[in-house]
Design a protein around this motif. Structure first.
Motif, short mmCIF file in Angstrom:
data_model
loop_
_atom_site.label_atom_id
_atom_site.label_comp_id
_atom_site.label_asym_id
_atom_site.label_seq_id
_atom_site.Cartn_x
_atom_site.Cartn_y
_atom_site.Cartn_z
N ALA A 101 0.82 -1.21 0.00
CA ALA A 101 0.00 0.00 0.00
C ALA A 101 0.85 1.26 0.00
O ALA A 101 0.44 2.30 -0.53
N LYS A 102 2.06 1.19 0.60
CA LYS A 102 2.93 2.36 0.67
C LYS A 102 3.74 2.58 -0.61
O LYS A 102 4.36 3.63 -0.77
N PRO A 155 -0.42 -10.68 -0.12
CA PRO A 155 -0.73 -9.46 0.65
C PRO A 155 -0.10 -8.21 0.04
O PRO A 155 -0.72 -7.14 0.03
N PHE A 156 1.15 -8.34 -0.45
CA PHE A 156 1.82 -7.19 -1.07
C PHE A 156 1.03 -6.70 -2.27
O PHE A 156 0.79 -5.49 -2.43
N THR A 157 0.62 -7.63 -3.14
CA THR A 157 -0.14 -7.27 -4.34
C THR A 157 -1.48 -6.65 -3.97
O THR A 157 -1.91 -5.65 -4.55
N ALA A 158 -2.15 -7.24 -2.98
CA ALA A 158 -3.44 -6.71 -2.56
C ALA A 158 -3.30 -5.30 -2.02
O ALA A 158 -4.11 -4.41 -2.33
N ARG A 204 -4.11 0.65 -3.11
CA ARG A 204 -3.53 1.95 -2.82
C ARG A 204 -4.41 3.12 -3.29
O ARG A 204 -4.50 4.13 -2.59
N PRO A 205 -5.07 3.04 -4.47
CA PRO A 205 -5.96 4.15 -4.84
C PRO A 205 -7.02 4.46 -3.80
O PRO A 205 -7.49 5.60 -3.69
N ILE A 246 -2.69 5.97 4.24
CA ILE A 246 -1.37 5.41 4.56
C ILE A 246 -0.32 6.51 4.59
O ILE A 246 0.50 6.60 5.51
N ASP A 247 -0.33 7.38 3.58
CA ASP A 247 0.67 8.46 3.50
C ASP A 247 0.52 9.46 4.63
O ASP A 247 1.51 9.99 5.14
N ARG A 248 -0.74 9.74 5.02
CA ARG A 248 -0.97 10.71 6.09
C ARG A 248 -0.61 10.16 7.47
O ARG A 248 -0.32 10.93 8.39
N ASN A 249 -0.63 8.85 7.62
CA ASN A 249 -0.46 8.26 8.95
C ASN A 249 0.77 7.37 9.03
O ASN A 249 0.78 6.35 9.74
#
Length: 379
Positions: A54-55, A179-182, A187-188, A194-197
């Motif tokens: 996600a990151k 899990p990485f792919t999911a 991410r959209p 994720i980026d804010r926290n």
């Protein structure tokens, strides 16, 4: 201003890591408790790789992906130079350390590069941050496939143990890759959160690793790790890690000159190409080795991880000072009427007498702001 020798500060995570090993050594999980920790560790690993997916920012990757020559050099260092250094070190170490520890030394050289610390050290050293994000992310993405392949190729062929056929492939696919792919596909939807926290989610990363380390070392302690690993083994591991890291860093510094990389890209090669990921390595060891072996196998990685952080922190600070010293001096605005007239005369710009008070006042204000920005004055 003269700067003395700076000793890098200790990352609190390293203290927690050492404390976790100590806790597992004194109070190892056994029986049903150990089984519960195994399940929790598997879930933590899946969550960890979900968050890594996600990151992974596609925008950051696209910003630096065009620098293909740099990325190939980083990947060559991570997946060619490091394994060669690992094989040589294990061969030279011979019978000095336990065979399973030797397998751990080789295993750490097959891992992907770090992400967060590589980017942080690149930024500290005034390097190409966009390229560092791309190189480190690409290294980790490929590592999910390349590391198990290299373990099977080099460690089984060399009699060092390691992956065992389809079971390991299935574990890697379901516990790491899926899990990485999911996470990346989602991410959209969750990327902004994720980026804010990041500051809130970082403890999730680290606590997951601590949980896996505790589980692995508990199994290792129950199977007698401290009866087979003594102080002399730890010393050999430290020397082996130092030799590998020195060889790789030295070659990357030389390669940057041979390939004519600009300074900002040379910094990326130096840091991204010289790091190995504890965050990826511990879960991969759990997937590729028997539970009783994991604690011993990851011990060399933990020693290498601490060594690379100390050395890279010192080098990043040194490169930053060198970069600042090489940076061109920033001309300050003239102060006072005499300096303003002298500078205007040198540039051939006349200042009408009726405009001089306003021009001088504006230049004084600019000079004051410039000193604040350069850290030479108070806001």
């Amino acid at each position: 201003m003269v700067r003395g020798l700076r000793i890098p500060s200790v990352d609190p995570f390293l203290v927690w890591l050492a404390g976790t090993v100590l806790a597992a050594s004194l109070l190892p999980a056994k029986g049903q408790v150990a089984a519960a920790f195994d399940v929790a560790a598997d879930l933590a690993i899946a969550l960890l790789f979900f968050l890594h997916g996600a990151k992974l920012s596609r925008d950051a990757i696209m910003a630096g992906i065009g620098n293909w020559r740099l990325h190939l050099l980083v990947l060559a260092s991570t997946y060619l130079l490091f394994p060669v250094a690992g094989l040589l070190t294990v061969r030279l170490a011979g019978g000095l350390i336990d065979p399973l520890l030797a397998a751990g030394v080789l295993f750490l050289t097959l891992l992907p590069s770090t992400v967060q610390s590589s980017i942080a050290f690149t930024a500290m050293a005034r390097g190409n941050v966009a390229a560092a994000v791309c190189s480190a992310s690409l290294s980790n993405l490929l590592g999910i496939v390349l590391t198990p392949l290299l373990v099977g190729l080099l460690m089984q062929a060399g009699g060092h143990g390691g992956a065992a056929g389809m079971d390991s492939v299935k574990t890697i696919a379901t516990q790491l890759l899926l899990p990485f792919t999911a996470g990346h596909l989602l991410r959209p939807l969750i990327g902004r959160f994720i980026d804010r926290n990041k500051a809130i989610l970082q403890p999730v990363d680290r606590s997951s690793i601590l949980l896996v380390v505790y589980t692995a070392f508990s199994a290792a302690v129950v199977n007698g790790i401290w009866h087979r690993v003594g102080p002399e083994d730890l010393l050999v591991l430290l020397l082996a890690s130092s030799a590998i890291l020195t060889l790789v860093m030295g070659w990357n510094a030389l390669a940057a000159r041979l390939f004519g990389l600009p300074r900002a890209d040379a910094v990326v090669l130096f840091f991204c190409g010289s790091k190995k990921s504890l965050v990826s390595g511990v879960p991969m060891a759990g997937a590729l080795f028997a539970p009783a072996q994991v604690g011993v196998v990851v011990l060399p990685l933990m020693i290498f991880h601490q060594l690379q952080l100390f050395l890279c922190a010192w080098m990043a600070a040194r490169l930053r000072r060198e970069g600042d010293a090489q940076a061109p001096a920033v001309p300050m605005p003239p102060r006072g009427e005499a300096e303003a007239l002298a500078r205007a005369s040198a540039l051939g710009l006349p200042i009408p007498e009726e405009c001089r008070p306003g021009v001088v006042a504006n230049l004084d204000l600019l000079a004051a702001h410039a000193r604040v920005l350069l850290g030479e004055g108070k806001p």
